[in-house]
Enzyme design. Sequence first.
Site, short mmCIF file in Angstrom:
data_model
loop_
_atom_site.label_atom_id
_atom_site.label_comp_id
_atom_site.label_asym_id
_atom_site.label_seq_id
_atom_site.Cartn_x
_atom_site.Cartn_y
_atom_site.Cartn_z
CB SER A 41 29.52 40.46 32.47
OG SER A 41 30.07 40.11 33.51
CG HIS B 66 28.10 44.35 36.71
ND1 HIS B 66 28.78 45.15 35.76
CD2 HIS B 66 28.26 42.58 36.39
CE1 HIS B 66 29.32 43.87 35.52
NE2 HIS B 66 29.93 42.80 35.81
CD GLU C 119 28.92 48.41 35.79
OE1 GLU C 119 29.42 49.73 35.00
OE2 GLU C 119 28.87 47.61 35.36
CG ASN D 89 32.66 44.54 31.59
OD1 ASN D 89 33.86 44.38 32.61
ND2 ASN D 89 31.03 43.18 32.00
N1 3HC Z 1 39.04 36.35 46.58
C1 3HC Z 1 38.51 37.29 47.89
N2 3HC Z 1 39.99 37.97 48.85
C2 3HC Z 1 40.63 37.79 47.33
C3 3HC Z 1 41.36 37.47 46.31
C4 3HC Z 1 40.14 36.57 45.95
N3 3HC Z 1 39.85 35.50 44.58
N4 3HC Z 1 42.25 37.91 45.47
C5 3HC Z 1 42.48 38.88 46.90
N5 3HC Z 1 42.18 38.82 47.46
C6 3HC Z 1 42.24 39.58 48.62
C7 3HC Z 1 43.37 39.43 49.52
O1 3HC Z 1 42.23 37.89 50.34
C8 3HC Z 1 43.72 40.43 49.92
O2 3HC Z 1 42.96 41.00 51.06
P1 3HC Z 1 43.27 41.62 52.73
O3 3HC Z 1 44.23 42.41 51.50
O4 3HC Z 1 42.40 41.71 53.66
O5 3HC Z 1 44.05 40.90 53.32
C9 3HC Z 1 44.15 41.55 48.98
O6 3HC Z 1 42.58 40.78 48.26
C10 3HC Z 1 44.97 41.64 48.14
O7 3HC Z 1 45.05 40.40 47.42
P2 3HC Z 1 46.31 39.87 47.36
O8 3HC Z 1 47.56 41.65 48.08
O9 3HC Z 1 46.34 38.66 47.46
O10 3HC Z 1 46.92 40.80 45.53
P3 3HC Z 1 46.55 41.58 45.11
O11 3HC Z 1 47.09 43.03 45.97
O12 3HC Z 1 47.33 41.57 43.66
O13 3HC Z 1 45.46 42.05 44.29
C11 3HC Z 1 43.45 41.37 43.22
C12 3HC Z 1 44.35 40.68 44.13
C13 3HC Z 1 42.37 42.26 44.26
C14 3HC Z 1 42.85 40.95 42.67
C15 3HC Z 1 44.31 42.91 42.55
O14 3HC Z 1 45.25 42.42 41.58
C16 3HC Z 1 43.02 43.43 41.30
O15 3HC Z 1 42.24 44.25 42.05
N6 3HC Z 1 42.98 43.02 40.42
C17 3HC Z 1 42.25 43.68 39.32
C18 3HC Z 1 40.41 43.23 38.97
C19 3HC Z 1 39.96 43.53 38.39
O16 3HC Z 1 39.74 44.77 37.84
N7 3HC Z 1 38.58 42.87 38.55
C20 3HC Z 1 37.38 43.20 37.64
C21 3HC Z 1 37.13 42.33 36.87
S1 3HC Z 1 36.01 42.98 35.30
C22 3HC Z 1 34.51 42.45 35.76
O17 3HC Z 1 34.29 41.44 37.32
C23 3HC Z 1 33.70 42.32 35.62
C24 3HC Z 1 32.40 40.61 34.98
O18 3HC Z 1 31.09 41.25 34.48
C25 3HC Z 1 34.14 39.93 33.75
#
Ligand code: 3HC
Length: 285
Positions: free
Chosen positions: A120, A141, A153, A192
Amino acid sequence: MEIKKIAVVGAGNMGHQIAMCAALAGFQVKCIDNNPEILTKAISFADTYLKERVIKGKLSEEVATQARNNIFFTSSITEAAQDADLVIEAIIEKLDIKRKLFADLDKICPAHTILATNSSYIVSSRIADATNRPDKVCNMHFFNPALVMKCVEVVKGLHVSEETAKTVMNAAKKMGKTPVLLHKEIYGFLVNRLLQATRQEALKLLEMGVASVEDIDTAAQNGLGYPMGPFSLLDLTGIDLAYHVGMEKYRESGDPADRPSPTVVEKYVKGEWGKKVGKGFYEYE
Ligand code: 3HC
């Protein structure tokens, strides 16, 4: 160079989903973890995820079977990496452990293999000199959940060759991602750095007693259109990760402002690391 075989090192929070992305894209994938519990969890995820996608009508039976056949789980780093074209490392965020792993991979892998880190925040120049192929060591990333998030990234530090950056960008595109290329190394890359600004402010507002966890999350979702609020996101990505990232940054800069916030430290010490342990800012079944 065309990538055909990918090894994903680390089957945890990120690795198991990166491996699945690659398998769904038609790469031959080997996913390795030396923790049997994590490996078992990753295998079970691969089986249930693909079945559920078929039931949901998102994947055909044929594609799901092909993807499952494309992915092989192992606890042997040699077996996983010896014929890989691209290795994606997704292990713990500890520089010394990553450097040791890359030095080992350098010995195990063929000369053409690209060694990428999903770190990250650790830029690949801090790892590349542990190998004899610094031009083939870069950051790749992914974001959590890797199966959903489109961004990858790719960071082209000064030591990274054009060929390496291009090959990794192409591999990410083949995985259905929309990669972005960074022309220089910078702490936190793009996403990030943006995320950190919101997160720090959210923690400050909570610690000042201005609003609750739930209301700050709701404000971010409904006022800014974020898919999830900063605290839900901390639970998803792991409070342990936020703690380690903050500590590492503080160790480097010596600036107290970089230290993880008191709330993050408290949750880290209590073992309330988020969704993966069932409790963070929220509770999970
Ligand atoms: N694993 C796999 N697929 C997942 C999942 C998971 N943990 N959570 C949700 N999904 C999929 C579902 O299966 C669904 O797929 P489909 O529409 O094709 O059937 C889709 O995502 C939407 O899921 P839900 O309807 O259950 O839930 P949401 O619409 O609330 O979406 C989310 C969940 C995708 C997690 C959404 O809330 C989101 O985009 N959140 C933001 C995530 C984010 O910002 N990530 C970046 C974090 S920073 C990072 O990673 C950097 C690192 O360095 C720390």
